[in-house]
Design a protein around this motif. Structure first.
Motif, PDB file in Angstrom:
ATOM      1  N   ALA A  20       0.802  -1.221   0.000  1.00 47.55           N
ATOM      2  CA  ALA A  20       0.000   0.000   0.000  1.00 47.55           C
ATOM      3  C   ALA A  20       0.841   1.281   0.000  1.00 47.55           C
ATOM      4  O   ALA A  20       0.436   2.305   0.546  1.00 47.55           O
ATOM      5  CB  ALA A  20      -0.983   0.005   1.171  1.00 47.55           C
ATOM      6  N   ALA A  21       1.988   1.210  -0.634  1.00 48.07           N
ATOM      7  CA  ALA A  21       2.852   2.389  -0.731  1.00 48.07           C
ATOM      8  C   ALA A  21       2.520   3.146  -2.014  1.00 48.07           C
ATOM      9  O   ALA A  21       2.127   2.550  -3.003  1.00 48.07           O
ATOM     10  CB  ALA A  21       4.302   1.956  -0.748  1.00 48.07           C
ATOM     11  N   ASP A  22       2.645   4.458  -1.957  1.00 49.73           N
ATOM     12  CA  ASP A  22       2.387   5.178  -3.200  1.00 49.73           C
ATOM     13  C   ASP A  22       3.632   5.869  -3.756  1.00 49.73           C
ATOM     14  O   ASP A  22       3.582   6.567  -4.752  1.00 49.73           O
ATOM     15  CB  ASP A  22       1.209   6.150  -3.070  1.00 49.73           C
ATOM     16  CG  ASP A  22       1.318   7.010  -1.829  1.00 49.73           C
ATOM     17  OD1 ASP A  22       0.290   7.460  -1.336  1.00 49.73           O
ATOM     18  OD2 ASP A  22       2.449   7.208  -1.340  1.00 49.73           O
ATOM     19  N   GLN A  23       4.755   5.637  -3.074  1.00 53.98           N
ATOM     20  CA  GLN A  23       6.009   6.142  -3.629  1.00 53.98           C
ATOM     21  C   GLN A  23       7.169   5.228  -3.275  1.00 53.98           C
ATOM     22  O   GLN A  23       7.263   4.756  -2.141  1.00 53.98           O
ATOM     23  CB  GLN A  23       6.279   7.562  -3.141  1.00 53.98           C
ATOM     24  CG  GLN A  23       7.109   8.371  -4.138  1.00 53.98           C
ATOM     25  CD  GLN A  23       7.827   9.529  -3.474  1.00 53.98           C
ATOM     26  OE1 GLN A  23       7.339  10.077  -2.489  1.00 53.98           O
ATOM     27  NE2 GLN A  23       8.978   9.881  -4.002  1.00 53.98           N
ATOM     28  N   VAL A  24       8.005   4.988  -4.248  1.00 50.23           N
ATOM     29  CA  VAL A  24       9.175   4.145  -4.027  1.00 50.23           C
ATOM     30  C   VAL A  24      10.407   5.035  -3.972  1.00 50.23           C
ATOM     31  O   VAL A  24      10.634   5.852  -4.853  1.00 50.23           O
ATOM     32  CB  VAL A  24       9.320   3.095  -5.157  1.00 50.23           C
ATOM     33  CG1 VAL A  24      10.572   2.249  -4.969  1.00 50.23           C
ATOM     34  CG2 VAL A  24       8.086   2.206  -5.208  1.00 50.23           C
ATOM     35  N   ARG A  25      11.174   4.879  -2.901  1.00 48.08           N
ATOM     36  CA  ARG A  25      12.361   5.728  -2.742  1.00 48.08           C
ATOM     37  C   ARG A  25      13.604   5.087  -3.333  1.00 48.08           C
ATOM     38  O   ARG A  25      14.456   5.763  -3.872  1.00 48.08           O
ATOM     39  CB  ARG A  25      12.611   5.967  -1.248  1.00 48.08           C
ATOM     40  CG  ARG A  25      11.705   7.008  -0.670  1.00 48.08           C
ATOM     41  CD  ARG A  25      12.406   7.726   0.476  1.00 48.08           C
ATOM     42  NE  ARG A  25      11.516   8.691   1.076  1.00 48.08           N
ATOM     43  CZ  ARG A  25      11.127   8.669   2.346  1.00 48.08           C
ATOM     44  NH1 ARG A  25      11.562   7.708   3.134  1.00 48.08           N
ATOM     45  NH2 ARG A  25      10.329   9.588   2.821  1.00 48.08           N
ATOM     46  N   THR A  44       5.694   7.060 -12.923  1.00 50.12           N
ATOM     47  CA  THR A  44       5.172   5.946 -12.125  1.00 50.12           C
ATOM     48  C   THR A  44       5.477   6.229 -10.652  1.00 50.12           C
ATOM     49  O   THR A  44       6.091   7.243 -10.323  1.00 50.12           O
ATOM     50  CB  THR A  44       5.848   4.608 -12.504  1.00 50.12           C
ATOM     51  OG1 THR A  44       7.199   4.633 -12.038  1.00 50.12           O
ATOM     52  CG2 THR A  44       5.836   4.394 -14.001  1.00 50.12           C
ATOM     53  N   LEU A  45       5.060   5.304  -9.781  1.00 48.99           N
ATOM     54  CA  LEU A  45       5.345   5.519  -8.358  1.00 48.99           C
ATOM     55  C   LEU A  45       6.812   5.330  -8.013  1.00 48.99           C
ATOM     56  O   LEU A  45       7.252   5.621  -6.907  1.00 48.99           O
ATOM     57  CB  LEU A  45       4.431   4.659  -7.472  1.00 48.99           C
ATOM     58  CG  LEU A  45       4.160   3.187  -7.797  1.00 48.99           C
ATOM     59  CD1 LEU A  45       5.367   2.324  -7.556  1.00 48.99           C
ATOM     60  CD2 LEU A  45       2.977   2.712  -7.003  1.00 48.99           C
ATOM     61  N   ALA A  46       7.582   4.868  -8.992  1.00 47.80           N
ATOM     62  CA  ALA A  46       9.029   4.721  -8.764  1.00 47.80           C
ATOM     63  C   ALA A  46       9.813   5.862  -9.401  1.00 47.80           C
ATOM     64  O   ALA A  46      11.038   5.802  -9.502  1.00 47.80           O
ATOM     65  CB  ALA A  46       9.509   3.382  -9.312  1.00 47.80           C
ATOM     66  N   ASP A  47       9.095   6.893  -9.799  1.00 47.16           N
ATOM     67  CA  ASP A  47       9.740   8.056 -10.408  1.00 47.16           C
ATOM     68  C   ASP A  47      10.758   8.641  -9.432  1.00 47.16           C
ATOM     69  O   ASP A  47      10.428   8.937  -8.286  1.00 47.16           O
ATOM     70  CB  ASP A  47       8.669   9.110 -10.761  1.00 47.16           C
ATOM     71  CG  ASP A  47       9.204  10.125 -11.773  1.00 47.16           C
ATOM     72  OD1 ASP A  47      10.432  10.225 -11.933  1.00 47.16           O
ATOM     73  OD2 ASP A  47       8.370  10.811 -12.391  1.00 47.16           O
ATOM     74  N   GLY A  48      11.995   8.792  -9.864  1.00 45.07           N
ATOM     75  CA  GLY A  48      13.033   9.390  -9.028  1.00 45.07           C
ATOM     76  C   GLY A  48      13.644   8.439  -8.012  1.00 45.07           C
ATOM     77  O   GLY A  48      14.466   8.847  -7.199  1.00 45.07           O
ATOM     78  N   ALA A  49      13.234   7.177  -8.042  1.00 41.12           N
ATOM     79  CA  ALA A  49      13.779   6.212  -7.077  1.00 41.12           C
ATOM     80  C   ALA A  49      15.258   5.968  -7.351  1.00 41.12           C
ATOM     81  O   ALA A  49      15.704   5.982  -8.490  1.00 41.12           O
ATOM     82  CB  ALA A  49      13.016   4.894  -7.152  1.00 41.12           C
ATOM     83  N   ARG A  50      15.988   5.761  -6.257  1.00 38.34           N
ATOM     84  CA  ARG A  50      17.409   5.486  -6.355  1.00 38.34           C
ATOM     85  C   ARG A  50      17.590   4.012  -6.716  1.00 38.34           C
ATOM     86  O   ARG A  50      16.897   3.154  -6.162  1.00 38.34           O
ATOM     87  CB  ARG A  50      18.006   5.756  -4.973  1.00 38.34           C
ATOM     88  CG  ARG A  50      19.477   6.050  -4.935  1.00 38.34           C
ATOM     89  CD  ARG A  50      19.856   6.565  -3.536  1.00 38.34           C
ATOM     90  NE  ARG A  50      19.676   5.542  -2.517  1.00 38.34           N
ATOM     91  CZ  ARG A  50      18.806   5.622  -1.512  1.00 38.34           C
ATOM     92  NH1 ARG A  50      18.033   6.676  -1.377  1.00 38.34           N
ATOM     93  NH2 ARG A  50      18.713   4.655  -0.621  1.00 38.34           N
ATOM     94  N   LEU A  51      18.485   3.748  -7.622  1.00 37.91           N
ATOM     95  CA  LEU A  51      18.735   2.364  -8.017  1.00 37.91           C
ATOM     96  C   LEU A  51      20.064   1.913  -7.437  1.00 37.91           C
ATOM     97  O   LEU A  51      21.107   2.472  -7.743  1.00 37.91           O
ATOM     98  CB  LEU A  51      18.746   2.255  -9.546  1.00 37.91           C
ATOM     99  CG  LEU A  51      18.748   0.854 -10.141  1.00 37.91           C
ATOM    100  CD1 LEU A  51      17.472   0.099  -9.790  1.00 37.91           C
ATOM    101  CD2 LEU A  51      18.895   0.912 -11.653  1.00 37.91           C
ATOM    102  N   GLU A  52      19.982   0.917  -6.539  1.00 39.58           N
ATOM    103  CA  GLU A  52      21.216   0.399  -5.940  1.00 39.58           C
ATOM    104  C   GLU A  52      21.491  -0.978  -6.527  1.00 39.58           C
ATOM    105  O   GLU A  52      20.600  -1.809  -6.593  1.00 39.58           O
ATOM    106  CB  GLU A  52      21.054   0.286  -4.421  1.00 39.58           C
ATOM    107  CG  GLU A  52      20.967   1.640  -3.759  1.00 39.58           C
ATOM    108  CD  GLU A  52      20.591   1.549  -2.289  1.00 39.58           C
ATOM    109  OE1 GLU A  52      20.544   0.430  -1.748  1.00 39.58           O
ATOM    110  OE2 GLU A  52      20.337   2.606  -1.706  1.00 39.58           O
ATOM    111  N   ILE A  53      22.718  -1.170  -6.950  1.00 38.23           N
ATOM    112  CA  ILE A  53      23.056  -2.429  -7.601  1.00 38.23           C
ATOM    113  C   ILE A  53      24.139  -3.173  -6.825  1.00 38.23           C
ATOM    114  O   ILE A  53      25.225  -2.655  -6.609  1.00 38.23           O
ATOM    115  CB  ILE A  53      23.518  -2.194  -9.055  1.00 38.23           C
ATOM    116  CG1 ILE A  53      22.402  -1.513  -9.851  1.00 38.23           C
ATOM    117  CG2 ILE A  53      23.921  -3.507  -9.719  1.00 38.23           C
ATOM    118  CD1 ILE A  53      22.774  -1.137 -11.282  1.00 38.23           C
TER     119      ILE A  53
END
Ligand SMILES: [Zn+2]
Length: 117
Positions: A26-31, A59-68
């Motif tokens: 139920a999250a509306d934003q992904v960090r 999308t709700l992942a707009d601007g999310a940091r991508l860690e690899i």
């Protein structure tokens, strides 16, 4: 510029997983999104980041940091009859120098976890 088709479809699959996971919590934003990529997979990280930014726009992942995170590669060496570590695809066995290797780990990619707002 060469179109990174492979990374584009990977980014789309990542987004799918991320959206499903976010929705079920139920999250509306992904960090942030944490990925595990095998050291032997044919993934160009910079391209993947670029594609991820492109597919997550709006999308709700707009601007999310991508860690690899990289997971090490392993292969079964026939002459050694042993599992050996492999840092790159195309490398020889670090023990005996043979190329008769069967990759057993390190070609996969998965979404480890996501951080939601
Ligand atoms: Zn060997």
């Amino acid at each position: 510029m060469k179109l990174p088709m492979h990374e584009m479809s990977l980014a789309e699959s990542i987004l799918q997983v991320v959206e499903e996971t976010a929705r079920s919590s139920a999250a509306d934003q992904v960090r942030a999104v944490r990925l595990e990529i095998g050291a032997l997979s044919h993934v160009e990280r910079d391209s993947l980041r670029f594609c991820f930014d492109a597919v997550t726009r709006g999308t709700l992942a707009d601007g999310a940091r991508l860690e690899i995170d990289a997971t090490p590669g392993r292969a079964w060496c026939m002459p050694c009859s042993e599992s050996v570590e492999l840092s790159r695809l195309g490398d020889a066995c670090p023990r005996c120098g043979s190329y008769q290797l069967q990759v057993t780990q390190g070609e996969e990619m998965r979404v480890k976890d996501i951080e939601v707002a």
